[in-house]
Design a protein around this motif. Sequence first.
Motif, PDB file in Angstrom:
ATOM      1  N   ALA A  87       2.324   5.117   0.935  1.00 28.34           N
ATOM      2  CA  ALA A  87       2.612   5.772   2.205  1.00 28.34           C
ATOM      3  C   ALA A  87       1.423   6.591   2.683  1.00 28.34           C
ATOM      4  O   ALA A  87       1.195   6.724   3.888  1.00 28.34           O
ATOM      5  N   ARG A  88       0.689   7.174   1.756  1.00 32.07           N
ATOM      6  CA  ARG A  88      -0.546   7.892   2.082  1.00 32.07           C
ATOM      7  C   ARG A  88      -1.670   7.327   1.220  1.00 32.07           C
ATOM      8  O   ARG A  88      -1.533   7.236  -0.010  1.00 32.07           O
ATOM      9  N   VAL A  89      -2.733   6.957   1.862  1.00 26.91           N
ATOM     10  CA  VAL A  89      -3.812   6.255   1.175  1.00 26.91           C
ATOM     11  C   VAL A  89      -4.816   7.262   0.618  1.00 26.91           C
ATOM     12  O   VAL A  89      -5.284   8.160   1.326  1.00 26.91           O
ATOM     13  N   VAL A 118      -1.091  -2.559   9.313  1.00 28.62           N
ATOM     14  CA  VAL A 118      -0.331  -1.313   9.205  1.00 28.62           C
ATOM     15  C   VAL A 118      -1.326  -0.164   9.131  1.00 28.62           C
ATOM     16  O   VAL A 118      -2.422  -0.312   8.566  1.00 28.62           O
ATOM     17  N   CYS A 145       0.836  -1.193   0.000  1.00 28.61           N
ATOM     18  CA  CYS A 145       0.000   0.000   0.000  1.00 28.61           C
ATOM     19  C   CYS A 145       0.874   1.247   0.000  1.00 28.61           C
ATOM     20  O   CYS A 145       2.028   1.214   0.458  1.00 28.61           O
ATOM     21  N   ARG A 193      -1.939   3.774   7.879  1.00 35.33           N
ATOM     22  CA  ARG A 193      -1.458   4.757   6.934  1.00 35.33           C
ATOM     23  C   ARG A 193      -2.332   6.013   7.018  1.00 35.33           C
ATOM     24  O   ARG A 193      -3.566   5.914   7.116  1.00 35.33           O
TER      25      ARG A 193
END
Length: 294
Positions: free
Chosen positions: A181-183, A256, A179, A258
């Motif tokens: 770093a910023r979704v 995780v 995925c 994000r």
Amino acid sequence: MREISLDRLRTLVAVTDRGSFADAARALHLAPPTVSLHIAELEDRVGAPLLLRKRGHVGPTSIGELLVERARRLLTDAEQALDDIQRQVEGLEGRARLGASTGVIAHLLPQALEVLRKHHPAIDIQIAVLTSQETLSRLVDGTLDVGLVALPQPPVAGLVIKPWRRDPVMAFVPAHWRCPARVTPEWLAAQPLILNDTTTRLSRLTAEWFATGGHHPAPRIQLNYNDAIKSLVAAGYGAALLPHEATTPLPDSRIVMRPLRPALWRRLGIAHRAGHVERSTQHVLDVLWDLRLA
């Protein structure tokens, strides 16, 4: 039928204990004629003598003994009732009824309850798991004292609703997924999703967030219990959007977190009835207010 006043019963007990009208008058800070009047009124009310006077000593008759026995219990109960009420007025004891969502109850509320247990152990906190609208309705009808609600809310007559805290909404993603770093809404809308059910404010917030990118994804499942959602994320069932409080433990290693782009925030408020606030309720409000930056 005339009632028997506690003052008259207190006088009867004092005369019986001291064996003298004069001594009872001094102990009760009454004039001797007042003591005599109290006993006369009691005897008139009962319809029988309550005291015998002989050789400078006053003692109860058999009926008087029975009434004195009952009077002691009544006076003790009355004093205890007043003491209990005073402790509640002073906030040393009492009850506070609180409504909140499961998300707030999971991590934020336990912190407040721990502080209350240490500093106000005699306050009974009764918790109801409710939506924000249910909480506001029950505050209005008087069956709740404090509510933790999603913001914004329209003004409600008779209620005070104050901003409490703002927490970021984060993407919770299975750790084995790749995925960014910023979704973004574009990326997340293409993934299997586990979202809050449509009765919640968070559901509306996340729908608006997806809509900024022109997306309206259908989730695999909808729940209203954040810890259950996290368990499903850890199992790899899908990704979720959930608020993250600074003091919340880090998620399972299989998850995780994000940040989102654009950022999304969950805002909460504290609600209570306007006007007089009981001391026990005020203690709860004070402790919750201290958590606004936690």
